[in-house]
Design an enzyme around this catalytic site. Sequence first.
Site, PDB file in Angstrom:
ATOM      1  N   GLU A 219       0.838  -1.217   0.000  1.00 44.25           N
ATOM      2  CA  GLU A 219       0.000   0.000   0.000  1.00 44.25           C
ATOM      3  C   GLU A 219       0.862   1.252   0.000  1.00 44.25           C
ATOM      4  O   GLU A 219       2.004   1.248   0.460  1.00 44.25           O
ATOM      5  CB  GLU A 219      -0.964  -0.014   1.194  1.00 44.25           C
ATOM      6  CG  GLU A 219      -0.335  -0.300   2.553  1.00 44.25           C
ATOM      7  CD  GLU A 219      -0.187   0.937   3.426  1.00 44.25           C
ATOM      8  OE1 GLU A 219      -0.048   2.043   2.879  1.00 44.25           O
ATOM      9  OE2 GLU A 219      -0.191   0.760   4.661  1.00 44.25           O
TER      10      GLU A 219
ATOM     11  N   ARG B  16       0.368  -2.127  12.382  1.00 45.12           N
ATOM     12  CA  ARG B  16      -0.251  -3.126  11.508  1.00 45.12           C
ATOM     13  C   ARG B  16      -0.616  -2.539  10.138  1.00 45.12           C
ATOM     14  O   ARG B  16      -1.684  -2.783   9.590  1.00 45.12           O
ATOM     15  CB  ARG B  16      -1.473  -3.765  12.170  1.00 45.12           C
ATOM     16  CG  ARG B  16      -1.152  -4.437  13.492  1.00 45.12           C
ATOM     17  CD  ARG B  16      -2.320  -5.199  14.056  1.00 45.12           C
ATOM     18  NE  ARG B  16      -2.626  -6.387  13.273  1.00 45.12           N
ATOM     19  CZ  ARG B  16      -1.979  -7.546  13.388  1.00 45.12           C
ATOM     20  NH1 ARG B  16      -0.979  -7.666  14.239  1.00 45.12           N
ATOM     21  NH2 ARG B  16      -2.331  -8.590  12.651  1.00 45.12           N
TER      22      ARG B  16
ATOM     23  N   CYS C  54       7.734  -1.239  -1.774  1.00 41.95           N
ATOM     24  CA  CYS C  54       8.846  -2.204  -1.828  1.00 41.95           C
ATOM     25  C   CYS C  54       9.964  -1.918  -0.841  1.00 41.95           C
ATOM     26  O   CYS C  54      10.466  -2.837  -0.184  1.00 41.95           O
ATOM     27  CB  CYS C  54       9.405  -2.283  -3.248  1.00 41.95           C
ATOM     28  SG  CYS C  54      10.242  -0.774  -3.822  1.00 41.95           S
TER      29      CYS C  54
ATOM     30  N   HIS D 173      13.236  -0.049  -7.401  1.00 38.61           N
ATOM     31  CA  HIS D 173      12.638  -1.169  -6.679  1.00 38.61           C
ATOM     32  C   HIS D 173      13.715  -1.845  -5.846  1.00 38.61           C
ATOM     33  O   HIS D 173      14.903  -1.777  -6.171  1.00 38.61           O
ATOM     34  CB  HIS D 173      12.030  -2.170  -7.681  1.00 38.61           C
ATOM     35  CG  HIS D 173      11.364  -3.345  -7.059  1.00 38.61           C
ATOM     36  ND1 HIS D 173      10.311  -3.224  -6.189  1.00 38.61           N
ATOM     37  CD2 HIS D 173      11.613  -4.687  -7.175  1.00 38.61           C
ATOM     38  CE1 HIS D 173       9.928  -4.443  -5.800  1.00 38.61           C
ATOM     39  NE2 HIS D 173      10.700  -5.330  -6.385  1.00 38.61           N
TER      40      HIS D 173
ATOM     41  N   ASP E  45      10.656 -11.486  -2.943  1.00 38.28           N
ATOM     42  CA  ASP E  45      10.089 -10.168  -3.221  1.00 38.28           C
ATOM     43  C   ASP E  45       8.660 -10.119  -2.695  1.00 38.28           C
ATOM     44  O   ASP E  45       7.738 -10.655  -3.314  1.00 38.28           O
ATOM     45  CB  ASP E  45      10.116  -9.888  -4.723  1.00 38.28           C
ATOM     46  CG  ASP E  45       9.835  -8.433  -5.065  1.00 38.28           C
ATOM     47  OD1 ASP E  45       9.289  -7.721  -4.192  1.00 38.28           O
ATOM     48  OD2 ASP E  45      10.161  -8.005  -6.188  1.00 38.28           O
TER      49      ASP E  45
END
Length: 264
Positions: free
Chosen positions: A40, A65, A70, A108, A124
Site C-alpha cells: 500500500e 499493523r 517495496c 525497486h 520479493d
Amino acid sequence: MNPAQTDAYLRRLGAKRPAAPTVDALRELHRRHLQTVPFENLSVHLGEEIALEENRLLDKVVGARRGGFCYELNGLFGALLAVLGFDVELLAARVYGDGGRLGIPYDHLALRVRTVDGAVWLADVGFGTHSHYPLAYEERGEQEDPGGTFRVVASGPDAADLDVVRNGQPEYRLETRPRVLGDFVAGAWWHSTSPVSHFTRSLVCSRLTDDGGRITLSGRGLTVTGADGTREVRELATDDEVLAVYRERFGIELGAVPTVREPA
C-alpha cells in the site's frame, strides 16, 4: 531487531519461528507476508514520512499493523530473515514501464536470500502482483508459481544484470551488486513526491488472499480476484464502506478515507 521485535513480527505474519533457515521456512514466511502485510501507498497521501529505518519500519508494519511499498516491505522482511539466520542481500532494480522503458535507478528493492543448503533465492514481498513464493535465483528456465510463469534471465550491458519476466513480460531489471537500505532513500523520496510517480497519482492497498487470489482497494474501487482469475469489481458508495474494507480486509484502522494528495 531484538528477540521481542522478532517475535512480534512473526505474530504479525501468523508464523512460528523456524528451527533453521531452510527453503521451506523461506517459502512459508514469503507467502504469509504477502497474505498479511498489504502492499500500500497510503503514507504518500496521508502526509506520512517514508522512513527507511528498521525501528521506524517495525513501528509501522508491526506496531501499527500497516503495509507499505517495496523499500519498506522488502527492507523489513530482509531484516527479519537475517535475524532468523538467512544470508540476505538487498538488490536494486529498475521497473519496466510503458513501451518497455526502464524506471529510475533504485526504482525497486528485492532480496537475494541464501538458505542453509546453499541454494540462492529471489524473494520479493513488495511488488504487488508477483510470485507467491521465492524464485530460484540461478535458474534460467521457466519457473511455475501460483502467480504465473517466471523466468530470471541475463540482460543489460554485458549481460551483467537480470531481467525478471512474468508470463512473457519483463517486470524489472535487477542489478546483482549488493546494496544497503540507505541506498534507496532517494528512490523512496522520488516515488513519494514526484508528480510522474504512479504512487503519487493513485491510491492502492492490496494483498494476497488465503485462497491464492488477490484483493485490491484503489480509491473507492474494490477488486477481488479469485485464484482462477475471476474478478469481481465494485465501487464503494460511502466512506463507512471504504473504512470497513480497510479495517476488515486489510487490518488497517483509519480515521478518515484517504484521498489522492496533490504533490507539493
